[in-house]
Structure formats: C-alpha cells, structure tokens
Enzyme design. Structure first.
Site, PDB file in Angstrom:
ATOM      1  N   HIS A 125      -7.265  -0.413   1.548  1.00  0.00           N
ATOM      2  CA  HIS A 125      -6.154  -1.366   1.371  1.00  0.00           C
ATOM      3  C   HIS A 125      -6.170  -2.473   2.436  1.00  0.00           C
ATOM      4  O   HIS A 125      -5.428  -3.456   2.302  1.00  0.00           O
ATOM      5  CB  HIS A 125      -4.801  -0.654   1.457  1.00  0.00           C
ATOM      6  N   ASP A 162     -10.419   6.468  -5.544  1.00  0.00           N
ATOM      7  CA  ASP A 162      -9.083   6.775  -5.033  1.00  0.00           C
ATOM      8  C   ASP A 162      -8.055   6.436  -6.128  1.00  0.00           C
ATOM      9  O   ASP A 162      -8.279   5.535  -6.932  1.00  0.00           O
ATOM     10  CB  ASP A 162      -8.819   5.914  -3.786  1.00  0.00           C
ATOM     11  N   HIS A 164      -5.370   4.969  -5.901  1.00  0.00           N
ATOM     12  CA  HIS A 164      -4.772   3.649  -5.683  1.00  0.00           C
ATOM     13  C   HIS A 164      -5.858   2.570  -5.740  1.00  0.00           C
ATOM     14  O   HIS A 164      -6.987   2.809  -5.315  1.00  0.00           O
ATOM     15  CB  HIS A 164      -4.077   3.602  -4.315  1.00  0.00           C
ATOM     16  N   ASP A 251      -6.739  11.580  -4.069  1.00  0.00           N
ATOM     17  CA  ASP A 251      -5.314  11.638  -4.386  1.00  0.00           C
ATOM     18  C   ASP A 251      -5.031  11.505  -5.878  1.00  0.00           C
ATOM     19  O   ASP A 251      -3.866  11.453  -6.293  1.00  0.00           O
ATOM     20  CB  ASP A 251      -4.518  10.598  -3.567  1.00  0.00           C
TER      21      ASP A 251
HETATM   22 ZN   LIG Z   1      -4.957   6.475  -2.291  1.00  0.00          ZN
END
Ligand SMILES: [Zn+2]
Length: 313
Positions: A125, A162, A164, A251
């Site tokens: 991120h 991931d 996200h 995740d």
């Molecule tokens: Zn994540």
C-alpha cells in the site's frame, strides 16, 4: 540449490502493540515452521539493511526522512492512524527492503532457486511519498525497480494475491511496460483501499500492464482457482515474465478477520505451484515471494507453510 527463507528479529522491533499487523504474526510463522520441521529444509538467511539510495529508487528523500523522524520522536502514527510507528519502525522497514533485495540478487545470481521473505512492515500500500494500510516502504516495488536497473530484466511480473489491492505498487508502475502488475483482491466496493477496479489498466506505454481482478466476497478455493487457471495464467503466459515477484498476503483466508474471501491454505499452495511452473517455463525458475498481509495467526502460519512447500517441491 535451495529455497531461501529470509527473516530477522529486527522485524519484531516494529512495535504496533495490539494492532492486527503486529510482531506476533512473524512469531506464529516461526513457531509453526520450527514445529513442522520445514525450517530445516530451507536455506536460512538473515538479510541486511537496504541502502538509502536503494529506497530512493522509488520513495522521495523527504518522505524517507519523515519516517525516520517520526520513529525517532516516537510519534505514534505516520500520516494515517493505521500506520503505527515506533522507535524500531525505521530500522525494520529498511531491513525488510534489504532482505528482499538480497533475495532477488541471490536468485538472479543462481545461488538459490527461489525465496520467501518473512518480513514486516508489509509494503504494497505504500506510495511514493505516503504511508498507507500498515505499509511504509514498498518492498516489492523497490525490488522490481532494482532488478530492472541492476540486472536489466525487462519483463518483471508482480503478482499480488493479498486480499487488498496493492494501490502503491500499481501507482509506482502504472506508466511502465517493464513491469506487469497483476492483483487479485476483494471487490474494492467492499474492501480497503477502494481501488483496483478491472478498468484500471495503466497509462501511456504502461497501458495494459496493470491487471486487476476484483473478486466478490465469499469467493472459495474452487472459484478462485478456476478463474486463476482460465483467465489469469494465460495472460501471464502471453507476457513471458523474466522474473516473478509475489506480494504474498494471506488475508484472503476464510478465517482472516479483516476481509471476506473464503480461501484456505490449499488455495495458496495451488497458486504457488502454478506460479512456480510459470517461473520455470519462462524465467529459469526465478521467483521471490514476500509477506504482505494475513492477520489470523493460525491461518497465516498454515498458509505460509503451504506456500513454502510449493516453492520447495
Ligand atoms: Zn491485505
């Protein structure tokens, strides 16, 4: 030849208290891999601290200085409340990048077959000049840039599984055709950070070199793997990567408290097997994987084990 396993106690010094991204994540991985005996099969590597000029490949000096200062002053957070900072954060973040750079050099030089880096803080991120989503320095993106600059790889594939979307990695390469950034993640309408729609495909000469595959909440192993095999792998085969980097976040596991996919460790094993096959076909096996998210400690440890088993055998 062997699979390298990079980790270091310095990552425990990034102290985030009872935040989901905390040092117990690496302790859980270490404990489980010791108990299962898998650590004995890996080439253990302590890594090293990255040089500032390497971090500056993709982050501004001003931003790097702001991380150091916030850590030294014990500011508590950097920019956003989800980026907790402690006196040990800057050293851990520099070392996380350093471990990944050492691993890609070892793989590029044929000293090891492939590698997994159990590092934190995570990175995908992190933007050019901003911390986001528990991330400070973009480990995987710096590795890709470093490989281009120092080894001349021109077709680097970053696959980010991931749950996200890796907004930072996408933004750092969305104008480049030298890195293909591909991400599977939970539908951004229902999940942090709210980017990663299928229509985000890059700009200019980078058009078509960003691939986003949002997945609905509740996606199971079978659905993920069918989609992966039929829609994603063929695009990777067309690209013919000369080095593969994995942003390995676990995740998407059904037990993870931060998201809503229904994957299991078996899915991560299968993804890894297929990515390894792809690396062998096009990149003489060159593949480095590094830890991003994964917040249920048991699910994380089982998923990392399944992932490494597929790197090894
Ligand atoms: Zn994540």
């Amino acid at each position: 030849m062997a699979t390298g396993f990079y980790t270091n106690p310095i990552y425990l010094e990034h102290d985030t208290g009872n935040h989901p991204e905390n040092a117990d994540r690496l302790r859980a991985i270490d404990k489980h891999l010791r108990y299962s005996g898998l650590l004995n099969e890996l080439e253990m590597r302590p890594g090293c601290t990255a040089e500032l000029k390497e971090i500056q490949l993709l982050h501004s000096k001003k931003y790097i200085d702001s991380i150091r200062e916030a850590a030294e002053l014990g500011r508590g957070i950097l920019g956003t409340p989800d980026c907790i900072i402690s006196p040990g954060t800057f050293g851990a973040a520099l070392h996380a990048v350093g471990a990944v750079l050492d691993s890609v050099v070892q793989v590029a030089d044929n000293k090891i077959d492939n590698a997994f880096c159990a590092i934190r803080p995570p990175g995908h991120h992190a933007e050019h000049d901003a911390a986001m989503g528990f991330c400070f320095l973009n480990n995987v993106a710096i590795a890709a840039e470093f490989l281009q600059k120092n080894f001349g790889y021109q077709r680097i594939l970053i696959f980010d599984f991931d749950v996200h979307h890796g907004n930072g990695t996408q933004h750092l390469f969305e104008k480049s055709e030298k890195v293909l950034y591909a991400s599977t993640h939970q539908d951004p309408r229902t999940c942090y950070p709210g980017t990663g729609f299928a229509h985000e495909t890059g700009f200019g000469s980078g058009k078509g070199f960003t691939l986003n595959f949002p997945l609905p909440p509740g996606t199971t192993d079978d659905r993920y793997l069918e989609f992966f095999q039929n829609k994603i792998i063929p695009q990777f085969e067309d690209y013919k990567p000369d080095f593969i980097l994995l942003s390995a976040g676990f995740d998407g596991h059904t037990r993870d408290p931060l998201a809503m996919l229904d994957l299991t460790e078996n899915c991560y094993h299968e993804i890894t097997k297929q990515m390894r096959t792809l690396a062998e076909k096009f990149a003489s096996g060159r593949l480095v994987s590094l830890l991003e998210g994964g917040y249920d400690l048991e699910a994380l440890a089982l998923s990392v084990e399944a992932h490494i088993l597929a790197l090894l055998h």
